[in-house]
Design an enzyme around this catalytic site. Structure first.
Site, PDB file in Angstrom:
ATOM      1  N   HIS A   1      -9.723  -5.492  10.638  1.00 51.69           N
ATOM      2  CA  HIS A   1     -10.304  -5.386   9.304  1.00 51.69           C
ATOM      3  C   HIS A   1     -11.701  -4.790   9.329  1.00 51.69           C
ATOM      4  CE1 HIS A   1      -7.178  -8.429   8.881  1.00 51.69           C
ATOM      5  NE2 HIS A   1      -7.198  -8.237   7.571  1.00 51.69           N
TER       6      HIS A   1
ATOM      7  N   GLU B   1       0.815  -1.215   0.000  1.00 55.33           N
ATOM      8  CA  GLU B   1       0.000   0.000   0.000  1.00 55.33           C
ATOM      9  C   GLU B   1       0.848   1.264   0.000  1.00 55.33           C
ATOM     10  OE1 GLU B   1      -2.711  -3.216   1.049  1.00 55.33           O
ATOM     11  OE2 GLU B   1      -0.732  -2.662   1.817  1.00 55.33           O
TER      12      GLU B   1
END
Length: 352
Positions: free
Chosen positions: A149, A80
């Site tokens: 998450h 990322e």
């Protein structure tokens, strides 16, 4: 005869195709927005993990790789920080990246590029540099994926000057707001919801028009009412509408506002509704401290609507714990229709 032919020729005016509403999923609406903008502007490209040949981790980019090729639908490694930094650089150069995070939780690896580079470049360059870039992916609670998450980043990013933060609910929001985000010259954080991806809504004739762009900074009143204002965004709009329908059967009229834009907030729509109803319930998945509801409460106090309140503002939020993995605990960690109904009844009891 020649005059008659001319009359026939110039009397005929082809009528524009009349678009009609169609039903589709939120996933398809996001895909359609990206497809139209990729076709509209050759500087637009999509980048992220599995966005290309795999069609997207949630199949949001289905068909785009086959249509536009690997130069504009770019698969990346699991990095990322790397692909976000590359994309910010591309935006500063003049391209228009759409950066897809598999989840906004993973974007924490790239938050330096989002905030210190993209959000601040325009200010720190005295207006010389602009970063037209969209960061998008799933936000908020999902299901059975636990604490790392499954959380809401709305208040995190809406705190940052230089960012625009959008959070769609239905297909009209998803398509028209994403198109607005891609065309905007500023960095935009676009917070989607995984559970909403598969939900179907009617895409209006207006939103079907490829030229229609939703106004950023404008909320939508989903249901008009007179007794209580319910303010929500993303998945919480659905629960708020269910609560409003349930309360309507008991004679309680709720006005439901879908914020859509979290930075900037639509101050006028919120304040006008509060002045009408005199009671407010703010609903969000995120934690209460420094949340969107807290900002709205401050807005009402500072924006001239305090004297119109007939009861204290009520907030319905996620529980202040990391999201549990156990299903029974997860189910009671985030707002549902029942909690919103209770909050409305409480705010009515508290009326002066």
């Amino acid at each position: 005869m020649y005059r008659n032919l001319l009359k026939l020729r110039y009397a005929y005016q082809p009528q524009p195709t009349q678009l009609t509403p169609i039903k589709m999923t939120v996933r398809e609406a996001i895909n359609l927005a990206m497809d139209e903008e990729l076709a509209h502007d050759p500087n637009v490209f999509l980048i992220g993990e599995e966005v290309g040949q795999y069609q997207g981790a949630y199949k949001v980019s289905k068909g785009l790789f086959q249509k536009y090729g690997g130069d504009r639908i770019i698969d990346t490694p699991i990095t990322e920080a790397g692909f976000t930094g590359i994309s910010v650089g591309a935006a500063l150069y003049g391209l228009k990246p759409i950066v897809e995070f598999m989840t906004w939780n993973f974007a924490m690896q790239a938050i330096d590029h989002i905030i210190n580079s993209a959000a601040k470049a325009h200010y720190m360059s005295a207006g010389d540099q602009k970063a037209s870039i969209v960061f998008r992916g799933i936000n908020g609670a999902t299901a059975y994926v636990a604490a790392q998450h499954s959380q809401c980043f709305a208040s995190w990013y809406s705190n940052v000057p230089g960012l625009i933060v959008l959070s769609p609910y239905d297909c009209d929001d998803a398509k028209s707001l994403l198109k607005a985000a891609i065309r905007n010259p500023n960095p935009v954080v676009f917070l989607e919801n995984e559970i909403l991806y598969s939900e179907s809504f009617e895409l209006s004739a207006e939103a079907r028009d490829p030229n229609y762009i939703a106004p950023i900074g404008k909320a939508k009143v989903m249901r008009k009412g007179d007794h209580v204002t319910i303010v929500a965004f993303s998945k919480m709009v659905e629960y708020s509408l269910r609560a409003a329908e349930q309360l309507f059967r008991e004679g309680i009229s709720c006005e439901v506002i879908n914020l859509r834009s979290l930075r900037p907030l639509d101050r006028d729509t919120i304040l006008e509704s509060v002045k009408k109803t005199g009671r407010v319930v703010c609903v969000e998945e995120g934690w209460p401290q420094s949340g969107i509801g807290a900002e709205i409460a401050a807005l009402i106090m500072e924006g001239g609507a305090f004297k119109y309140l007939d009861a204290p503002i009520q907030r319905v939020t996620g529980v202040e714990v990391p999201t549990p993995y156990a299903f029974n605990l997860e189910a009671i960690s985030f707002p549902k229709t029942e909690q919103i109904v209770d909050a409305v009844l409480n705010v009515l009891k508290g009326a002066r």
